[in-house]
Design a protein around this motif. Structure first.
Motif, PDB file in Angstrom:
ATOM      1  N   LEU A 227      64.890 -10.083  35.651  1.00 47.85           N
ATOM      2  CA  LEU A 227      64.559  -9.695  34.288  1.00 47.85           C
ATOM      3  C   LEU A 227      65.709  -8.935  33.630  1.00 47.85           C
ATOM      4  O   LEU A 227      65.921  -9.024  32.417  1.00 47.85           O
ATOM      5  CB  LEU A 227      63.300  -8.831  34.313  1.00 47.85           C
ATOM      6  CG  LEU A 227      62.589  -8.591  32.990  1.00 47.85           C
ATOM      7  CD1 LEU A 227      61.999  -9.887  32.449  1.00 47.85           C
ATOM      8  CD2 LEU A 227      61.487  -7.558  33.173  1.00 47.85           C
ATOM      9  N   LEU A 228      66.468  -8.209  34.436  1.00 45.96           N
ATOM     10  CA  LEU A 228      67.618  -7.456  33.935  1.00 45.96           C
ATOM     11  C   LEU A 228      68.878  -8.307  33.826  1.00 45.96           C
ATOM     12  O   LEU A 228      69.935  -7.795  33.478  1.00 45.96           O
ATOM     13  CB  LEU A 228      67.878  -6.253  34.842  1.00 45.96           C
ATOM     14  CG  LEU A 228      66.768  -5.192  34.854  1.00 45.96           C
ATOM     15  CD1 LEU A 228      66.989  -4.185  35.960  1.00 45.96           C
ATOM     16  CD2 LEU A 228      66.678  -4.495  33.505  1.00 45.96           C
ATOM     17  N   GLY A 229      68.766  -9.596  34.126  1.00 45.54           N
ATOM     18  CA  GLY A 229      69.882 -10.512  33.901  1.00 45.54           C
ATOM     19  C   GLY A 229      70.551 -11.051  35.134  1.00 45.54           C
ATOM     20  O   GLY A 229      71.477 -11.859  35.027  1.00 45.54           O
ATOM     21  N   THR A 442      60.174  -9.973  28.227  1.00 48.52           N
ATOM     22  CA  THR A 442      59.442 -11.144  28.697  1.00 48.52           C
ATOM     23  C   THR A 442      60.361 -11.974  29.577  1.00 48.52           C
ATOM     24  O   THR A 442      61.584 -11.845  29.521  1.00 48.52           O
ATOM     25  CB  THR A 442      58.936 -12.015  27.536  1.00 48.52           C
ATOM     26  OG1 THR A 442      60.043 -12.407  26.714  1.00 48.52           O
ATOM     27  CG2 THR A 442      57.918 -11.260  26.691  1.00 48.52           C
ATOM     28  N   TRP A 443      59.776 -12.842  30.385  1.00 46.63           N
ATOM     29  CA  TRP A 443      60.558 -13.657  31.304  1.00 46.63           C
ATOM     30  C   TRP A 443      61.310 -14.751  30.551  1.00 46.63           C
ATOM     31  O   TRP A 443      60.767 -15.401  29.662  1.00 46.63           O
ATOM     32  CB  TRP A 443      59.651 -14.322  32.342  1.00 46.63           C
ATOM     33  CG  TRP A 443      58.801 -13.357  33.100  1.00 46.63           C
ATOM     34  CD1 TRP A 443      57.452 -13.219  33.023  1.00 46.63           C
ATOM     35  CD2 TRP A 443      59.241 -12.380  34.038  1.00 46.63           C
ATOM     36  NE1 TRP A 443      57.032 -12.226  33.853  1.00 46.63           N
ATOM     37  CE2 TRP A 443      58.100 -11.685  34.491  1.00 46.63           C
ATOM     38  CE3 TRP A 443      60.491 -12.018  34.548  1.00 46.63           C
ATOM     39  CZ2 TRP A 443      58.171 -10.662  35.425  1.00 46.63           C
ATOM     40  CZ3 TRP A 443      60.564 -10.999  35.472  1.00 46.63           C
ATOM     41  CH2 TRP A 443      59.413 -10.337  35.902  1.00 46.63           C
ATOM     42  N   ALA A 444      62.574 -14.943  30.929  1.00 48.85           N
ATOM     43  CA  ALA A 444      63.374 -16.001  30.321  1.00 48.85           C
ATOM     44  C   ALA A 444      63.170 -17.342  31.008  1.00 48.85           C
ATOM     45  O   ALA A 444      63.409 -18.390  30.416  1.00 48.85           O
ATOM     46  CB  ALA A 444      64.862 -15.627  30.366  1.00 48.85           C
ATOM     47  N   GLU A 445      62.717 -17.312  32.255  1.00 50.51           N
ATOM     48  CA  GLU A 445      62.579 -18.530  33.055  1.00 50.51           C
ATOM     49  C   GLU A 445      61.237 -18.533  33.756  1.00 50.51           C
ATOM     50  O   GLU A 445      60.868 -17.562  34.410  1.00 50.51           O
ATOM     51  CB  GLU A 445      63.706 -18.593  34.094  1.00 50.51           C
ATOM     52  CG  GLU A 445      63.726 -19.823  34.960  1.00 50.51           C
ATOM     53  CD  GLU A 445      64.221 -21.066  34.251  1.00 50.51           C
ATOM     54  OE1 GLU A 445      64.085 -22.159  34.823  1.00 50.51           O
ATOM     55  OE2 GLU A 445      64.745 -20.928  33.128  1.00 50.51           O
ATOM     56  N   PRO A 446      60.441 -19.601  33.616  1.00 52.66           N
ATOM     57  CA  PRO A 446      59.147 -19.653  34.304  1.00 52.66           C
ATOM     58  C   PRO A 446      59.327 -19.846  35.807  1.00 52.66           C
ATOM     59  O   PRO A 446      60.400 -20.266  36.266  1.00 52.66           O
ATOM     60  CB  PRO A 446      58.465 -20.869  33.678  1.00 52.66           C
ATOM     61  CG  PRO A 446      59.597 -21.752  33.264  1.00 52.66           C
ATOM     62  CD  PRO A 446      60.702 -20.819  32.828  1.00 52.66           C
TER      63      PRO A 446
END
Length: 459
Positions: A227-229, A442-446
């Motif tokens: 989530l932090l990249g 929010t999540w960038a990738e499911p």
């Protein structure tokens, strides 16, 4: 319960990590999380999420404050209650998992994984069909002494503990040690982070994290780093297979691959991944890691500069290090189940709070050690055990009745969850608990289906 308890725990963690006290001023006043219990599950949850949020963003927050949402934290800690896959709620607990009365006391069994369930069935003399009938399981357990049954199940490769009262002397000793154990394993030169990307809102952009964990605590830590990249790759052995819903629930933001490190080809693949990793997160037993050369000492020797994070159920010394376990079992054996019980029957916290809290705190440690590595170099190890987290909770103030009285209703859970469609189909999962200076994330990738990605780093 009280914001003060969360503030005190956060301050202690911050000091143990060697961080500047002034950074704590970047947090808005901490909320409470509706996690009703006699023990202060709310303060444990809020402090751990605050630590992960602040450790991730302290270097780039500027004058902006980070504001956490107590309802969102509670929802994330109870994430299995909101998870839906293709519209269906997962079967979180198998028929062989739970509290049961033995001949002379209570035990807690854990049979979610098929191999653990098979071991329990062998010891109890039950067929797979019989084991699906709770009354038959209860009767088989009731005929056995608690200590003897636990020893026999454990020897057979299963999971069972005696439900025990608190041991104040043990908890006091544990609570006198760091909640997060941090050590420098060897020297290495500084590794600089990408400050430009940090300021663009991706604190861990360019950081590669190899996730070698299962079951809540490790996945919570690594999905927080994602989530932090960070580029997070979870790698599992082919056997035993992971529980499908459990993998998806802990998998947002990551890719997932299967590698058999017991084969020469698998060893080569894993070595290549570790050579290019910044962080390795370990969740398997020390003997299993040592057999394939992934114990912290050898990792540090082969890969100077790597940050290693390690989780254990019971601790890292002696036989405790090799003892398998889960959050529910640690709650039962540490005295938490007795404390939360009613009318002589054991109870449980309203969440797998030891797992979740340990995951967020370990993520905070990883962020801290990456920052430290960029300035002073070094090869670092951060360690946490669920039993040590339990001792922390047991040492905090408590109440005679469960508080707070408020719990999340369905509307609140829906507000703090997200419906997504990805490679694994339609899913509903809890939104992340941590926050950024710009607000919630929010999540960038499911989540991806278990083992569906190639074992390599993103470009």
């Amino acid at each position: 319960m009280t914001r003060g308890a969360a503030d005190r725990l956060l301050a202690r963690v911050w000091a143990e990590l060697g961080r500047e006290p002034a950074e704590l001023e970047l947090l808005a006043p901490l909320p409470t999380a509706p996690l009703p219990a006699r023990l202060d599950a709310s303060a444990l949850a809020v402090a751990s999420v605050a630590a992960a949020s602040l450790a991730g963003w302290a270097a780039s927050a500027g004058r902006r404050s980070i504001r956490l949402d107590g309802d969102r934290i509670a929802n994330a800690f109870q994430s299995e209650r909101v998870a839906r896959f293709a519209g269906e709620a997962p079967d979180v607990w198998s028929p062989l998992s739970g509290f049961r009365r033995a001949r002379d006391g209570w035990v807690r069994t854990h049979g979610n994984y098929p191999h653990h369930a098979a071991a329990l069935r062998r010891v109890l003399g039950l067929s797979a069909t019989d084991a699906a009938v709770p009354a038959l399981v209860d009767d088989a357990v009731a005929r056995r002494p608690a200590v003897g049954l636990t020893a026999e199940v454990t020897a057979a490769g299963g999971m069972c503990v005696v439900v025990a009262p608190e041991e104040p002397a043990v908890d006091a000793r544990l609570a006198g040690t760091p909640l997060i154990g941090v050590s420098r394993l060897r020297d290495a030169g500084p590794v600089r982070s990408d400050a430009g990307r940090r300021n663009a809102g991706h604190p861990l952009a360019g950081v590669r994290v190899l996730d070698l964990t299962r079951v809540i605590a490790g996945p919570v830590a690594t999905r927080t780093l994602a989530l932090l990249g960070a580029d997070v790759l979870r790698v599992d052995p082919p056997e035993p297979a992971e529980l499908g819903w459990q993998h998806l629930e802990g998998g947002p933001g990551k890719r997932t691959a299967i590698v058999d490190a017991r084969t020469p080809d698998g060893t080569a693949v894993l070595d290549g991944l570790i050579a290019d990793a910044d962080v390795v997160v370990l969740g398997y037993r020390p003997s299993s890691l040592a057999r394939i050369g992934l114990d912290p000492a050898r990792l540090a020797g082969r890969h100077p500069g790597v940050v290693i994070a390690q989780l254990s159920a019971w601790g890292f010394e002696g036989t405790a290090a090799e003892r398998g376990g889960f959050d529910s079992l640690v709650q039962a054996a540490s005295g938490i189940a007795v404390t939360e019980g009613e009318r002589g029957a054991p109870g449980a916290l309203p969440a797998q709070a030891l797992d979740h809290a340990s995951g967020y705190l370990l993520a905070a440690a990883v962020c801290t050690l990456l920052d430290r590595r960029s300035v002073e170099g070094g090869t670092w190890l951060a360690r946490m055990s669920l039993r040590r987290t339990a001792a922390e909770l047991l040492s905090m103030p408590r109440t005679a009745v469960p508080t707070p009285e408020r719990t999340l209703d369905d509307d609140a859970r829906a507000r703090h969850s997200i419906d997504i469609a990805g490679p694994a189909g339609a899913q509903r999962i809890a939104l992340p608990a941590i926050a950024a200076p710009t607000g919630p994330l929010t999540w960038a990738e499911p989540p991806h289906p278990w083992g569906s990605d190639a074992p390599g780093w993103a470009e």
